[in-house]
Design an enzyme around this catalytic site. Sequence first.
Site, PDB file in Angstrom:
ATOM      1  N   GLU A  26     -11.549  -0.201  -3.009  1.00 36.50           N
ATOM      2  CA  GLU A  26     -10.702   0.374  -1.948  1.00 36.50           C
ATOM      3  C   GLU A  26      -9.523   1.084  -2.607  1.00 36.50           C
ATOM      4  O   GLU A  26      -9.469   1.211  -3.833  1.00 36.50           O
ATOM      5  CB  GLU A  26     -10.192  -0.725  -1.001  1.00 36.50           C
ATOM      6  CG  GLU A  26      -9.320  -1.766  -1.669  1.00 36.50           C
ATOM      7  CD  GLU A  26      -8.976  -2.950  -0.777  1.00 36.50           C
ATOM      8  OE1 GLU A  26      -9.459  -3.044   0.365  1.00 36.50           O
ATOM      9  OE2 GLU A  26      -8.202  -3.811  -1.244  1.00 36.50           O
ATOM     10  N   ASP A  58       0.821  -1.221   0.000  1.00 36.39           N
ATOM     11  CA  ASP A  58       0.000   0.000   0.000  1.00 36.39           C
ATOM     12  C   ASP A  58       0.852   1.266   0.000  1.00 36.39           C
ATOM     13  O   ASP A  58       0.662   2.162   0.849  1.00 36.39           O
ATOM     14  CB  ASP A  58      -0.907   0.029   1.248  1.00 36.39           C
ATOM     15  CG  ASP A  58      -1.694  -1.264   1.441  1.00 36.39           C
ATOM     16  OD1 ASP A  58      -2.091  -1.868   0.439  1.00 36.39           O
ATOM     17  OD2 ASP A  58      -1.914  -1.649   2.614  1.00 36.39           O
TER      18      ASP A  58
HETATM   19  O1  FUB Z   1      -3.197  -3.622   3.486  1.00 37.98           O
HETATM   20  C1  FUB Z   1      -4.481  -3.892   3.971  1.00 37.98           C
HETATM   21  C2  FUB Z   1      -5.490  -3.582   2.941  1.00 37.98           C
HETATM   22  O2  FUB Z   1      -5.241  -4.354   1.770  1.00 37.98           O
HETATM   23  C3  FUB Z   1      -5.458  -2.163   2.432  1.00 37.98           C
HETATM   24  O3  FUB Z   1      -5.993  -1.243   3.329  1.00 37.98           O
HETATM   25  C4  FUB Z   1      -6.184  -2.342   1.161  1.00 37.98           C
HETATM   26  O4  FUB Z   1      -6.130  -1.257   0.288  1.00 37.98           O
HETATM   27  C5  FUB Z   1      -5.507  -3.584   0.617  1.00 37.98           C
HETATM   28  O5  FUB Z   1      -4.290  -3.292  -0.023  1.00 37.98           O
END
Ligand code: FUB
Length: 345
Positions: free
Chosen positions: A245, A31
């Site tokens: 997301e 991320d």
């Molecule tokens: O790293 C945990 C979660 O996985 C992140 O918040 C999302 O965007 C995905 O990458």
Amino acid sequence: MPEDPIEHIDFESLNNSAISAPLISHIYTADPSAHVFNGKIYIYPSHDIDAGDAFDDLGSHFAMEDYHVLSMSHPTDTVATDHGLALHVKDVPWASKQMWAPDAAEKDGKFYLFFPAKDQEGIFRIGVAVSNDPAGPFLPQPKAIKGSFSIDPAVFKDDDGSYYMYFGGIWGGQLQRWRNGTFNAGQPESPVAFLPEANEPALFPKVARLTDDLFEFAETPMDLLIIDEQGKPLLQGDTDRRFFEASWMHKYEGKYYFSYSTGDTHYLCYAIGDNPYGPFTYAGRILEPVVGWTSHHSICDFEGKTYLFYHDSSLSKGVTHLRCVKLTELTYDKKGFINTIKPYK
Ligand code: FUB
């Protein structure tokens, strides 16, 4: 319970065909939110660990406990510098676990780390921590941002000096539980419970301007609408294009580019708008699927070129929650559309 879908891949040939190598390999990172501060590239990633939690569709196996900040003096550096511990969950009074994807911003010589974590009741909130140094350590505010919820904050500074936070994530990111303005704590614990039907408008990310001190929302978070070529909101069943997301915002030639992950279909996509609130018209894919379930990114200019920071699970040979951050150049065509990147040749 689903099993961790470790992919049966020949990792030697995969790594040979990868367009980028991991930026660091002594810890797992994911991320990546990249910014240029004081002439250097600083990367704010998640710090992946294996805490032994079983894989599930709510992301319980993403059990991260702290953040490390990385830096590079140039995108051609082969290894990033790890500045060590920047913030640990035990030092955040309101947080209990799961320090997921963070971001950072600079204002008046101070550096702000924005991060999601579950509170004592298991509800994702977003917090802020501050430092005089872009590499930290960061001192957290005692409480999460008032009215914050869900995950993946991305903070964008516009040319007029306003700062906006984009955030949200469905399934384990809990955005679907906030459809009526308060947290729906009801059962079942299924990742797809409380989502709109496939033929209804998708759940959209949220946007809110931040207060001058960057510690609170200056307004109630609003939906950031993503529409198709006909001006209709993307539908929940349009899983190749709808938001899941990993929000990011950047500007190119006066236009606003909102980019995000489609989650269960594994694309990084983007949409273009005329102002920070949208609406945004779907414009295409930035990155084809990587090895590993998640895809997440940031976009950052350095010395006249643009770079995509992203991750995959190649370093751990396909373990979903043990990822590594990477970067590659991102280019536009003559009409301002992003040329889609294939992570492996
Ligand atoms: O790293 C945990 C979660 O996985 C992140 O918040 C999302 O965007 C995905 O990458």
